[in-house]
Design an enzyme around this catalytic site. Structure first.
Site, PDB file in Angstrom:
ATOM      1  N   SER A 111       3.892 -41.402  -8.954  1.00 14.99           N
ATOM      2  CA  SER A 111       3.524 -42.408  -9.128  1.00 14.99           C
ATOM      3  C   SER A 111       3.072 -43.533  -7.991  1.00 14.99           C
ATOM      4  O   SER A 111       2.494 -44.508  -8.415  1.00 14.99           O
ATOM      5  CB  SER A 111       4.924 -42.994 -10.229  1.00 14.99           C
ATOM      6  OG  SER A 111       5.484 -43.208  -8.757  1.00 14.99           O
ATOM      7  N   GLY A 112       3.684 -42.816  -6.543  1.00 17.25           N
ATOM      8  CA  GLY A 112       3.001 -43.729  -5.887  1.00 17.25           C
ATOM      9  C   GLY A 112       4.380 -45.346  -5.856  1.00 17.25           C
ATOM     10  O   GLY A 112       4.337 -45.789  -4.701  1.00 17.25           O
ATOM     11  N   SER A 115       9.177 -42.045  -6.004  1.00 19.33           N
ATOM     12  CA  SER A 115      10.456 -41.964  -7.036  1.00 19.33           C
ATOM     13  C   SER A 115      10.933 -40.596  -6.792  1.00 19.33           C
ATOM     14  O   SER A 115      11.796 -40.649  -6.245  1.00 19.33           O
ATOM     15  CB  SER A 115       9.468 -41.281  -8.308  1.00 19.33           C
ATOM     16  OG  SER A 115       8.015 -40.737  -7.903  1.00 19.33           O
ATOM     17  N   GLU A 148      14.284 -34.412   2.398  1.00 19.37           N
ATOM     18  CA  GLU A 148      12.758 -34.052   1.472  1.00 19.37           C
ATOM     19  C   GLU A 148      11.670 -33.208   2.814  1.00 19.37           C
ATOM     20  O   GLU A 148      11.053 -32.173   2.783  1.00 19.37           O
ATOM     21  CB  GLU A 148      12.331 -34.803   1.078  1.00 19.37           C
ATOM     22  CG  GLU A 148      11.102 -35.560   0.655  1.00 19.37           C
ATOM     23  CD  GLU A 148      11.210 -36.551  -0.053  1.00 19.37           C
ATOM     24  OE1 GLU A 148      10.282 -36.535  -1.364  1.00 19.37           O
ATOM     25  OE2 GLU A 148      11.529 -37.421   0.616  1.00 19.37           O
ATOM     26  N   ASP A 160       9.777 -44.801   2.164  1.00 21.70           N
ATOM     27  CA  ASP A 160      10.440 -44.316   0.957  1.00 21.70           C
ATOM     28  C   ASP A 160      11.571 -44.631   1.461  1.00 21.70           C
ATOM     29  O   ASP A 160      12.225 -45.257   0.287  1.00 21.70           O
ATOM     30  CB  ASP A 160       9.898 -42.792  -0.602  1.00 21.70           C
ATOM     31  CG  ASP A 160       8.703 -43.925  -0.052  1.00 21.70           C
ATOM     32  OD1 ASP A 160       7.819 -45.028   0.222  1.00 21.70           O
ATOM     33  OD2 ASP A 160       8.255 -42.633  -0.547  1.00 21.70           O
TER      34      ASP A 160
END
Length: 362
Positions: A111-112, A115, A148, A160
């Site tokens: 989605s940018g 998320s 991640e 993020d």
């Protein structure tokens, strides 16, 4: 016992991409972002049946296994497995746990809004709450980043994880050796209100994988492509300028910087924009928007527009001609947090006593 956690999604306002290696390692990166009232959620329900299960409600994906100290990363809910593996390895002496985990997000992957990384932060925070791990904000963000980017090997930057952990308006600096400095901004309430009133968040309806875009940026930076490096420098500069504009409450300057940074962003990789994004952008500007950009790596997902509040409905009406959706949002103050729900008063009493003993020993 039930453990719940939530972490806020973020809007990338300026400097996006400069948090990605090798640019941040070589030149130092800088980003301005803010979290909003859209979240990633995690619930852990402990059990004694020697079973581990993951249920990603928003992805319709489910995984179940006998209790083990290491889950194989095979493409099914690898982020969930990656979080579990690191928690067991680094914080539980290699001893497996039994539980069911349920997750979902207010925004789809791609989605940018960060998320995927935000979900990792929420899962880490749930384990921190469950196991009473002595991890602060920087620790949680770094652990989420390593899981991640290094353990699961998904391409991306660092902003993020830190945005989801800290929350609010933040000016972030990125350096070599994974060094990150988060500078929370004290933005006056009237400025937040004016900025909210002047912004439109629009979901294009098309999610995308950011990996290809980020990999192209990394390749161009590694090969020192002049156009890409110069654009990245301008993006970093724009984060400093936008920080000053926000702190002063200069929304017109904010809009001008947003527009200039979008032009520079498109120079860093070919797939950042496309015909759909360009058409949406042109229609919004024609209807009265001052500037706009894609939030995140690009290629789809959410777009941000800045508009005079009295023209806001005109721009929204124009955007409604497309298949996407205008999303209502508010800025959020806090970062990730977690809490426990005790099913049994005896368990609750024992947990409290255990925490008191642990605090005393520390």
């Amino acid at each position: 016992m039930i453990i719940r956690s939530k972490a806020p999604l973020r809007l990338g306002l300026a400097g996006g991409g400069t948090d990605v290696s090798p640019y941040s390692d070589t030149y130092g990166g800088a980003i301005l972002n803010v979290t909003i009232d859209m979240y990633a959620y995690c619930t852990i329900d402990t059990n004694c049946d020697s079973i581990i299960s993951f249920n990603a409600k928003d992805r319709n994906e489910y995984f179940k296994s006998k209790r083990t100290n290491n889950l194989i990363l095979d493409g099914l809910l690898d982020l969930h497995k990656g979080v579990y593996n690191r928690i067991i390895k680094d914080f539980n002496n290699g001893q497996p746990l039994s539980f069911s985990m349920t997750t979902y997000s207010d925004a789809p992957a791609g989605s940018g809004l960060g998320s995927s990384s935000t979900l990792v932060v929420a899962m880490v925070k749930a384990f921190v709450e469950w196991l009473n791990l002595p991890l602060g904000e920087y620790d949680i963000a770094m652990l989420a980043f390593e899981i991640e980017r290094e353990d699961v090997c998904l391409s991306g930057g660092k902003q993020d994880q830190y945005a989801a952990t800290f929350g609010g308006f933040n000016y972030m600096e990125f350096y070599s050796d994974k060094k990150v400095i988060v500078n929370p901004l004290r933005v006056k309430n009237w400025i937040k209100d004016e900025l909210e009133s002047s912004m439109i968040l629009y979901y294009t309806g098309a999610s995308r994988s950011s990996a290809a875009i980020i990999d192209e940026q990394k390749k161009n930076t590694t090969e020192k492509v002049d156009k890409t490096i110069a654009a990245m420098h301008e993006l970093k500069k724009s984060s400093v300028e936008m920080k000053e504009a926000i702190l002063k409450g200069d929304i017109n300057e904010f809009a001008q910087i947003l527009g200039r940074s979008w032009i520079e962003k498109k120079k860093t990789a070919n797939s950042i924009s496309n015909k759909m994004i360009d058409d949406i952008y042109k229609i919004a500007i024609k209807a009265g928007a001052k500037a706009g950009k894609v939030s995140g790596a690009g290629g789809g997902g959410f777009m941000i527009f800045v508009v005079d509040p009295i023209k806001k409905l005109d721009v929204i009406k124009a955007l409604n001609e497309f298949e996407g959706k205008v999303m209502n949002f508010h800025f959020s103050e806090g970062g990730c947090h977690g809490w426990k729900i005790f099913k049994n008063e005896k368990i609750k009493k024992a947990e409290i006593e255990n925490n008191l003993i642990r605090t005393y020993n520390n």
